[in-house]
Design a protein around this motif. Sequence first.
Motif, PDB file in Angstrom:
ATOM      1  N   GLY A 132       0.809  -1.211   0.000  1.00  0.00           N
ATOM      2  CA  GLY A 132       0.000   0.000   0.000  1.00  0.00           C
ATOM      3  C   GLY A 132       0.840   1.257   0.000  1.00  0.00           C
ATOM      4  N   SER A 133       1.931   1.236   0.782  1.00  0.00           N
ATOM      5  CA  SER A 133       2.805   2.408   0.844  1.00  0.00           C
ATOM      6  C   SER A 133       3.482   2.673  -0.495  1.00  0.00           C
ATOM      7  N   GLN A 134       3.916   1.595  -1.152  1.00  0.00           N
ATOM      8  CA  GLN A 134       4.596   1.763  -2.428  1.00  0.00           C
ATOM      9  C   GLN A 134       3.634   2.238  -3.521  1.00  0.00           C
ATOM     10  N   ILE A 135       2.428   1.666  -3.525  1.00  0.00           N
ATOM     11  CA  ILE A 135       1.447   2.122  -4.512  1.00  0.00           C
ATOM     12  C   ILE A 135       1.049   3.565  -4.229  1.00  0.00           C
ATOM     13  N   GLU A 136       0.905   3.898  -2.951  1.00  0.00           N
ATOM     14  CA  GLU A 136       0.582   5.278  -2.585  1.00  0.00           C
ATOM     15  C   GLU A 136       1.679   6.231  -3.053  1.00  0.00           C
ATOM     16  N   THR A 137       2.944   5.796  -2.907  1.00  0.00           N
ATOM     17  CA  THR A 137       4.060   6.619  -3.372  1.00  0.00           C
ATOM     18  C   THR A 137       4.014   6.801  -4.879  1.00  0.00           C
ATOM     19  N   GLN A 138       3.679   5.706  -5.582  1.00  0.00           N
ATOM     20  CA  GLN A 138       3.598   5.795  -7.041  1.00  0.00           C
ATOM     21  C   GLN A 138       2.461   6.713  -7.481  1.00  0.00           C
ATOM     22  N   ILE A 139       1.318   6.601  -6.784  1.00  0.00           N
ATOM     23  CA  ILE A 139       0.194   7.472  -7.126  1.00  0.00           C
ATOM     24  C   ILE A 139       0.548   8.932  -6.865  1.00  0.00           C
ATOM     25  N   GLU A 140       1.217   9.181  -5.742  1.00  0.00           N
ATOM     26  CA  GLU A 140       1.637  10.551  -5.439  1.00  0.00           C
ATOM     27  C   GLU A 140       2.627  11.061  -6.474  1.00  0.00           C
ATOM     28  N   ASP A 141       3.530  10.182  -6.926  1.00  0.00           N
ATOM     29  CA  ASP A 141       4.500  10.582  -7.942  1.00  0.00           C
ATOM     30  C   ASP A 141       3.794  10.908  -9.252  1.00  0.00           C
ATOM     31  N   MET A 142       2.810  10.055  -9.604  1.00  0.00           N
ATOM     32  CA  MET A 142       2.054  10.322 -10.827  1.00  0.00           C
ATOM     33  C   MET A 142       1.235  11.605 -10.678  1.00  0.00           C
ATOM     34  N   TYR A 143       0.733  11.823  -9.491  1.00  0.00           N
ATOM     35  CA  TYR A 143      -0.023  13.051  -9.234  1.00  0.00           C
ATOM     36  C   TYR A 143       0.875  14.281  -9.417  1.00  0.00           C
ATOM     37  N   LYS A 144       2.089  14.197  -8.887  1.00  0.00           N
ATOM     38  CA  LYS A 144       3.020  15.319  -9.016  1.00  0.00           C
ATOM     39  C   LYS A 144       3.369  15.581 -10.474  1.00  0.00           C
ATOM     40  N   ARG A 145       3.611  14.493 -11.230  1.00  0.00           N
ATOM     41  CA  ARG A 145       3.943  14.664 -12.645  1.00  0.00           C
ATOM     42  C   ARG A 145       2.746  15.199 -13.419  1.00  0.00           C
ATOM     43  N   ALA A 146       1.552  14.696 -13.058  1.00  0.00           N
ATOM     44  CA  ALA A 146       0.351  15.202 -13.729  1.00  0.00           C
ATOM     45  C   ALA A 146       0.134  16.673 -13.407  1.00  0.00           C
ATOM     46  N   MET A 147       0.378  17.048 -12.157  1.00  0.00           N
ATOM     47  CA  MET A 147       0.223  18.449 -11.766  1.00  0.00           C
ATOM     48  C   MET A 147       1.248  19.327 -12.487  1.00  0.00           C
ATOM     49  N   ALA A 148       2.473  18.806 -12.638  1.00  0.00           N
ATOM     50  CA  ALA A 148       3.500  19.566 -13.353  1.00  0.00           C
ATOM     51  C   ALA A 148       3.096  19.777 -14.809  1.00  0.00           C
ATOM     52  N   GLU A 149       2.564  18.706 -15.426  1.00  0.00           N
ATOM     53  CA  GLU A 149       2.121  18.818 -16.814  1.00  0.00           C
ATOM     54  C   GLU A 149       0.938  19.772 -16.928  1.00  0.00           C
ATOM     55  N   LEU A 150       0.042  19.700 -15.952  1.00  0.00           N
ATOM     56  CA  LEU A 150      -1.106  20.609 -15.943  1.00  0.00           C
ATOM     57  C   LEU A 150      -0.649  22.061 -15.827  1.00  0.00           C
ATOM     58  N   HIS A 151       0.302  22.282 -14.935  1.00  0.00           N
ATOM     59  CA  HIS A 151       0.810  23.642 -14.753  1.00  0.00           C
ATOM     60  C   HIS A 151       1.437  24.162 -16.042  1.00  0.00           C
ATOM     61  N   THR A 152       2.113  23.269 -16.780  1.00  0.00           N
ATOM     62  CA  THR A 152       2.717  23.685 -18.049  1.00  0.00           C
ATOM     63  C   THR A 152       1.642  24.110 -19.044  1.00  0.00           C
ATOM     64  N   VAL A 153       0.583  23.288 -19.153  1.00  0.00           N
ATOM     65  CA  VAL A 153      -0.507  23.601 -20.084  1.00  0.00           C
ATOM     66  C   VAL A 153      -1.195  24.900 -19.681  1.00  0.00           C
ATOM     67  N   ILE A 154      -1.505  25.020 -18.389  1.00  0.00           N
ATOM     68  CA  ILE A 154      -2.210  26.210 -17.911  1.00  0.00           C
ATOM     69  C   ILE A 154      -1.344  27.457 -18.056  1.00  0.00           C
ATOM     70  N   ASN A 155      -0.053  27.332 -17.743  1.00  0.00           N
ATOM     71  CA  ASN A 155       0.848  28.492 -17.861  1.00  0.00           C
ATOM     72  C   ASN A 155       0.977  28.954 -19.309  1.00  0.00           C
ATOM     73  N   ASP A 156       0.992  27.989 -20.247  1.00  0.00           N
ATOM     74  CA  ASP A 156       1.038  28.378 -21.659  1.00  0.00           C
ATOM     75  C   ASP A 156      -0.191  29.183 -22.043  1.00  0.00           C
ATOM     76  N   LYS A 157      -1.355  28.728 -21.596  1.00  0.00           N
ATOM     77  CA  LYS A 157      -2.587  29.440 -21.904  1.00  0.00           C
ATOM     78  C   LYS A 157      -2.601  30.820 -21.231  1.00  0.00           C
ATOM     79  N   LEU A 158      -2.175  30.853 -19.963  1.00  0.00           N
ATOM     80  CA  LEU A 158      -2.140  32.121 -19.237  1.00  0.00           C
ATOM     81  C   LEU A 158      -1.147  33.086 -19.860  1.00  0.00           C
ATOM     82  N   ASN A 159      -0.052  32.538 -20.402  1.00  0.00           N
ATOM     83  CA  ASN A 159       0.947  33.397 -21.046  1.00  0.00           C
ATOM     84  C   ASN A 159       0.380  34.063 -22.295  1.00  0.00           C
TER      85      ASN A 159
END
Length: 566
Positions: A348-375
């Motif tokens: 459970g801890s390892q899967i939770e870590t993987q989900i959190e890592d994917m969440y962070k990468r997804a958030m980073a990608e989201l921020h890139t998309v949103i920042n491009d639009k905001l720019n």
Amino acid sequence: MAATTSKDIKKAPLPPTTSDFAHLEYGLQLALGSSTARIVSAYVVSNPHLSVQFEKRCKDILVQPSWIEPSQLVGANTEDEVIRRGFQFAAPSQGIKLSVGVLKAGNQNNLHAPSVHGSESPQVKKILLCRVGIGRAHVADELSAEREVVPDGYDSFYVLNRRAGAPADIHEKSEYRHDYVIKSTSQILPMYLVHYEYDACKELKSREKAKCDNCESEVATIYCSSDAANLCNKCDLQLHTSKFANRHVRAPIGKGTDVFGHCRHHPDKKIEFFCSQCHIPVCVYCKMVGNHANGESAKHQLVSVTEAYQTVLQEARTLDPVLQSRRTEIINQIGAVNQRAKAVSQMGSQIETQIEDMYKRAMAELHTVINDKLNVLLGDELELKRQLGEIEHLEEYVKYQQQGDATQFLFSWARHQSYRSDLHDFKFFRNSIDVELDVKVSGGINIVLDDNIHGGNSNNGISGISNGGSNGLNASGSNGGSLQIGSGNGKGGRDKKATIGTVVGAAQILGASVNAGMVGMGLPRKVQERRVQRRTSDFFAESLAMTPAMSWTNDSDDQSLFESDH
């Protein structure tokens, strides 16, 4: 089947000479932790209708005896009603809390309260013995067990007791007492109604060391069978100095005939014999005029109580090989369960870590998309503000010239008109916004169980669980999905469909922690019979806190992506 009437209810007395009576009394003594407790009378509660219901419901599940006190029989569940028609609950969520093991001291029925000082006999108490179908119990705290319905695949609730202000510790060694909440009336079968005597003072006195009968101050160490007296070392030397008194048969306390006490049926007579067939000690009166004087019991061979005691003592010191083998198996299984629990927590801890890592990468990608639009929007805003500032600057300069020399103002007015005419042309003015609200989350997170680990064997761990579809993020291995953040082709936006990460299989996560030697407890039996998928939907959508318009824009490119994922 017709309902049972009151005429069908029988309270048949249980004869004290039967093995069932002896078994029942020992069970009560075991629950009370008392060797002096005695059953005054016991009644067999007969109800064929309830017995059929119980046997049908509790076939092939764990059944345990439970002593139910009168204080637990409340409302419609009176003694006669329980015996007549069994326990009744007003709603499926209601039930009754029952205990297996020792009877708790200091309860409402005052089980361990001593008799009134000076009374001739202990107080007679009443208790009901039932068979309870526990089956597989779902662990819960008491409040949840009382309010909730038993989940599918389980038969009862195991009440996990917590001390005030302390977390639950299931590994803490304590007295043998386990509490359950039973919600089905067909899982409780009344068996015996028992009237018994128990005196805590008498029990305590039976464990105290005897005082010297002569000086009445020192602890007795010697028992003189000739004088039937307990003596300390000093008094024994004083009283047995003469030639004749020295002939008295004496033995250390606890190793002579003093340990056997008096006959239960003839309190003024010492126990001298033991019947190996009835398994009870008897006195001379029992043999002459009592229960071993007539009938078949008169033919039973009696042996010396001392000889029987030594034999039984020797047998008691020898460990039961079957129980020892079972004890070893249970300890090994507890170790395997604990090992599996640690492995599950690690997984459970390892899967939770993987989900959190994917969440962070997804958030980073989201921020890139949103920042491009905001720019893009920021660039448009700055250009519009520049054009507005150009107009305001020109008009402010005209006002400035009006405050100066009139000749110079007339000379400059034609030039000002020329500048104004240049601004009349809105050639580069944007009157529309081309950045679309087209960002959305495609798919979700699916936590599923991998059939490949168990090979479909429901008897060796968790199995029979769906691996889920292709949509979403799967914690299952080869069929694992992915998280996709999509953006449309609107002007000023970015064309982006990013696939971010995949969770590896459960076998890879556990690694060396899972091996063939670990015995799985499996899922509840009803859950094993069907395929279940546990889904955590819209995890990222909730985390991103998007507006509905941003989450569900139906542009052509992203609509195809959304449909393929669902």
